[in-house]
Design a protein around this motif. Structure first.
Motif, PDB file in Angstrom:
ATOM      1  N   SER A  14       0.818  -1.223   0.000  1.00 53.66           N
ATOM      2  CA  SER A  14       0.000   0.000   0.000  1.00 53.66           C
ATOM      3  C   SER A  14       0.844   1.262   0.000  1.00 53.66           C
ATOM      4  N   LYS A  15       2.120   1.132   0.390  1.00 51.91           N
ATOM      5  CA  LYS A  15       2.965   2.337   0.412  1.00 51.91           C
ATOM      6  C   LYS A  15       4.430   1.953   0.214  1.00 51.91           C
ATOM      7  N   GLY A  16       5.280   2.966   0.160  1.00 52.47           N
ATOM      8  CA  GLY A  16       6.714   2.735   0.097  1.00 52.47           C
ATOM      9  C   GLY A  16       7.136   1.901  -1.108  1.00 52.47           C
ATOM     10  N   ILE A  17       8.119   1.036  -0.873  1.00 49.56           N
ATOM     11  CA  ILE A  17       8.701   0.240  -1.951  1.00 49.56           C
ATOM     12  C   ILE A  17       7.655  -0.693  -2.561  1.00 49.56           C
ATOM     13  N   GLY A  18       6.832  -1.303  -1.728  1.00 45.86           N
ATOM     14  CA  GLY A  18       5.816  -2.243  -2.233  1.00 45.86           C
ATOM     15  C   GLY A  18       4.845  -1.577  -3.183  1.00 45.86           C
ATOM     16  N   ARG A  19       4.452  -0.368  -2.839  1.00 47.26           N
ATOM     17  CA  ARG A  19       3.514   0.357  -3.708  1.00 47.26           C
ATOM     18  C   ARG A  19       4.169   0.704  -5.044  1.00 47.26           C
ATOM     19  N   ALA A  20       5.410   1.150  -5.002  1.00 48.25           N
ATOM     20  CA  ALA A  20       6.109   1.486  -6.247  1.00 48.25           C
ATOM     21  C   ALA A  20       6.215   0.249  -7.149  1.00 48.25           C
ATOM     22  N   ALA A  91       6.757  -6.892   2.617  1.00 46.46           N
ATOM     23  CA  ALA A  91       6.365  -6.316   3.922  1.00 46.46           C
ATOM     24  C   ALA A  91       7.492  -6.447   4.941  1.00 46.46           C
ATOM     25  N   GLY A  92       7.688  -5.388   5.697  1.00 45.67           N
ATOM     26  CA  GLY A  92       8.725  -5.451   6.720  1.00 45.67           C
ATOM     27  C   GLY A  92       8.651  -4.266   7.668  1.00 45.67           C
ATOM     28  N   ILE A  93       9.263  -4.455   8.837  1.00 37.89           N
ATOM     29  CA  ILE A  93       9.342  -3.385   9.827  1.00 37.89           C
ATOM     30  C   ILE A  93      10.784  -3.260  10.324  1.00 37.89           C
ATOM     31  N   CYS A  94      11.114  -2.060  10.784  1.00 37.13           N
ATOM     32  CA  CYS A  94      12.458  -1.834  11.336  1.00 37.13           C
ATOM     33  C   CYS A  94      12.377  -0.801  12.458  1.00 37.13           C
ATOM     34  N   PRO A  95      11.874  -1.220  13.619  1.00 40.82           N
ATOM     35  CA  PRO A  95      11.832  -0.266  14.742  1.00 40.82           C
ATOM     36  C   PRO A  95      13.225  -0.097  15.342  1.00 40.82           C
ATOM     37  N   PHE A  96      13.864   1.008  15.011  1.00 40.34           N
ATOM     38  CA  PHE A  96      15.257   1.234  15.448  1.00 40.34           C
ATOM     39  C   PHE A  96      15.347   1.208  16.978  1.00 40.34           C
ATOM     40  N   HIS A  97      16.329   0.467  17.501  1.00 37.30           N
ATOM     41  CA  HIS A  97      16.503   0.382  18.958  1.00 37.30           C
ATOM     42  C   HIS A  97      17.901  -0.150  19.261  1.00 37.30           C
ATOM     43  N   GLY A  98      18.480   0.298  20.369  1.00 36.37           N
ATOM     44  CA  GLY A  98      19.798  -0.194  20.780  1.00 36.37           C
ATOM     45  C   GLY A  98      19.767  -1.665  21.167  1.00 36.37           C
ATOM     46  N   THR A 196      11.480   6.179   2.848  1.00 40.45           N
ATOM     47  CA  THR A 196      10.100   5.731   3.061  1.00 40.45           C
ATOM     48  C   THR A 196       9.738   5.974   4.531  1.00 40.45           C
ATOM     49  N   ASP A 197       8.528   5.598   4.896  1.00 41.95           N
ATOM     50  CA  ASP A 197       8.094   5.767   6.293  1.00 41.95           C
ATOM     51  C   ASP A 197       8.951   4.964   7.265  1.00 41.95           C
ATOM     52  N   ILE A 198       9.549   3.875   6.787  1.00 41.42           N
ATOM     53  CA  ILE A 198      10.278   2.981   7.697  1.00 41.42           C
ATOM     54  C   ILE A 198      11.463   3.695   8.354  1.00 41.42           C
ATOM     55  N   ASN A 199      12.021   4.699   7.668  1.00 39.43           N
ATOM     56  CA  ASN A 199      13.190   5.388   8.234  1.00 39.43           C
ATOM     57  C   ASN A 199      12.985   6.903   8.359  1.00 39.43           C
ATOM     58  N   LYS A 200      11.713   7.315   8.274  1.00 41.37           N
ATOM     59  CA  LYS A 200      11.418   8.758   8.340  1.00 41.37           C
ATOM     60  C   LYS A 200      11.969   9.373   9.632  1.00 41.37           C
ATOM     61  N   ASP A 201      11.712   8.720  10.760  1.00 39.51           N
ATOM     62  CA  ASP A 201      12.167   9.271  12.044  1.00 39.51           C
ATOM     63  C   ASP A 201      13.689   9.220  12.139  1.00 39.51           C
ATOM     64  N   ASP A 202      14.249   8.080  11.730  1.00 36.32           N
ATOM     65  CA  ASP A 202      15.700   7.916  11.811  1.00 36.32           C
ATOM     66  C   ASP A 202      16.415   8.985  10.983  1.00 36.32           C
ATOM     67  N   LEU A 203      15.897   9.259   9.793  1.00 34.78           N
ATOM     68  CA  LEU A 203      16.567  10.203   8.893  1.00 34.78           C
ATOM     69  C   LEU A 203      16.139  11.648   9.130  1.00 34.78           C
ATOM     70  N   ILE A 216      27.040   7.521  -0.461  1.00 36.15           N
ATOM     71  CA  ILE A 216      26.468   6.964  -1.690  1.00 36.15           C
ATOM     72  C   ILE A 216      27.117   7.562  -2.940  1.00 36.15           C
ATOM     73  N   PRO A 217      27.849   6.740  -3.707  1.00 34.21           N
ATOM     74  CA  PRO A 217      28.534   7.259  -4.906  1.00 34.21           C
ATOM     75  C   PRO A 217      27.591   7.978  -5.872  1.00 34.21           C
ATOM     76  N   LEU A 218      26.348   7.525  -5.987  1.00 35.94           N
ATOM     77  CA  LEU A 218      25.431   8.205  -6.910  1.00 35.94           C
ATOM     78  C   LEU A 218      24.865   9.506  -6.325  1.00 35.94           C
ATOM     79  N   GLY A 219      25.231   9.803  -5.077  1.00 37.72           N
ATOM     80  CA  GLY A 219      24.991  11.138  -4.538  1.00 37.72           C
ATOM     81  C   GLY A 219      23.607  11.421  -3.986  1.00 37.72           C
ATOM     82  N   ARG A 220      22.788  10.393  -3.837  1.00 34.46           N
ATOM     83  CA  ARG A 220      21.455  10.638  -3.270  1.00 34.46           C
ATOM     84  C   ARG A 220      20.945   9.367  -2.594  1.00 34.46           C
ATOM     85  N   LEU A 221      20.013   9.561  -1.664  1.00 39.42           N
ATOM     86  CA  LEU A 221      19.303   8.422  -1.085  1.00 39.42           C
ATOM     87  C   LEU A 221      18.322   7.883  -2.123  1.00 39.42           C
ATOM     88  N   GLY A 222      17.883   6.643  -1.936  1.00 46.93           N
ATOM     89  CA  GLY A 222      16.997   6.033  -2.921  1.00 46.93           C
ATOM     90  C   GLY A 222      15.550   6.467  -2.763  1.00 46.93           C
TER      91      GLY A 222
END
Ligand SMILES: NC(=O)C1=CN([C@@H]2O[C@H](COP(=O)(O)OP(=O)(O)OC[C@H]3O[C@@H](n4cnc5c(N)ncnc54)[C@H](O)[C@@H]3O)[C@@H](O)[C@H]2O)C=CC1
Ligand SMILES: C[C@H](O)[C@@H]1OC(=O)[C@H](O)[C@@H]1O
Length: 259
Positions: A14-20, A91-98, A196-203, A216-222
């Motif tokens: 419904s969103k992010g990479i899967g939607r694309a 589908a995947g999640i990545c809740p950043f945590h120590g 995407t939303d998965i790393n919005k807070d982190d970034l 990143i050699p190509l000079g931008r995030l994906g």
């Protein structure tokens, strides 16, 4: 069109990479099925976007961590379209945590969604493809899993996440062996850092974001769309018919950039 009249399913579509991936698949002529976790309006908007392109799509809610979601999704697609040709496990999640104070429930949920969910979904899709049998060209279908650059390298706040992405890559390698005789190809894409939303807070941390960009050699995030072409390529039997058990980094060159 690379997927004309093919049926492609994608989890977390419904969103992010899967939607694309879902939208590009429709542009390439595929009929699309989208699994989504909870955001009904996002799923409806993805289906609407595909229909506006003249494509066919349906969305079905389901938690991939629940084993029952997998046959439900596959059966819905068979009911709608009669078969499936490509299954994209995204589908995947990545809740950043120590690491040292990682809560048990965060570890368990991340493994259940990212790895167990991939297993259940890919198994259900493979069983459907096997039951369809090989077409005259020898292919019964293909599976593409969205793993990660994190299958190959670590992350301080991703100790629960990176093993799941290594697991998904390994799953594609083993299923490539198990399913080759059935005419099913299994491959993985390994995205770098995609906005995407998965790393919005982190970034949102400017320092971290510019550090990641600088690597990143190509000079931008994906962008999510950067993954769509590689997935369609792997799905397409005319283009990638001899590709199985492979992994494709889609990271702007980040992985090879040591110094
Ligand atoms: N954004 C990035 O930098 C990278 C992402 N990835 C992977 O790409 C995949 C897609 O993530 P993004 O599009 O970036 O994030 P996102 O947060 O935009 O999308 C994740 C999708 O997975 C769905 N999802 C989450 N839990 C679910 C569940 N239990 N059942 C069903 N669906 C569920 C969400 O609803 C959403 O549609 C994930 O597997 C992620 O690990 C891999 C490498 C890099
Ligand atoms: C969510 C992260 O930004 C992202 O997830 C991955 O798999 C990549 O390695 C990035 O760290």
């Amino acid at each position: 069109m690379l997927l004309k009249d093919k049926v492609l399913l994608v989890t977390g579509g419904s969103k992010g990479i899967g939607r694309a991936i879902a939208v590009q698949a429709a542009r390439q002529g595929a009929k699309v099925g989208i699994n989504y976790a909870g955001d009904e309006s996002a799923a409806e908007s993805a289906v609407k976007e595909i229909r506006a392109l003249g494509g066919e799509a349906f969305a079905l809610r389901g938690d991939v961590a629940d084993p029952a979601s997998a046959p439900a999704f596959v059966n819905a697609a068979v009911e709608a379209y009669g078969r499936i040709d490509t299954f994209v496990n995204n589908a995947g999640i990545c809740p950043f945590h120590g690491f040292l104070d990682m809560p048990v429930d965060v570890v368990d949920r991340t493994i259940k969604v990212n790895l167990n969910g991939a297993y259940y979904m890919c198994q259900a899709a493979a069983n459907q493809m096997v039951s369809q049998g090989k077409k005259a060209n020898g292919f019964a279908g293909s599976i593409v899993a969205v793993s990660s650059i994190s299958a190959l390298v670590g992350g301080e706040f991703q100790t629960h996440y990176t093993p799941t992405k290594a697991g998904v890559l390994s799953l594609m390698q083993s299923t490539a062996i198990a399913l080759g005789k059935h005419g099913i190809r299994c491959n993985a894409v390994l995205p770098g850092t995609i906005l995407t939303d998965i790393n919005k807070d982190d970034l949102a941390d400017e320092k971290k974001r510019s550090y990641m960009e600088g690597r990143i050699p190509l000079g931008r995030l994906g962008q999510p769309e950067d993954l769509a072409g590689p997935v369609i390529f792997l799905a397409c039997e005319e283009m990638a018919g001899y590709v199985t058990g492979a992994s494709l980094l889609v990271d702007g060159g980040a992985f090879v950039n040591l110094q």
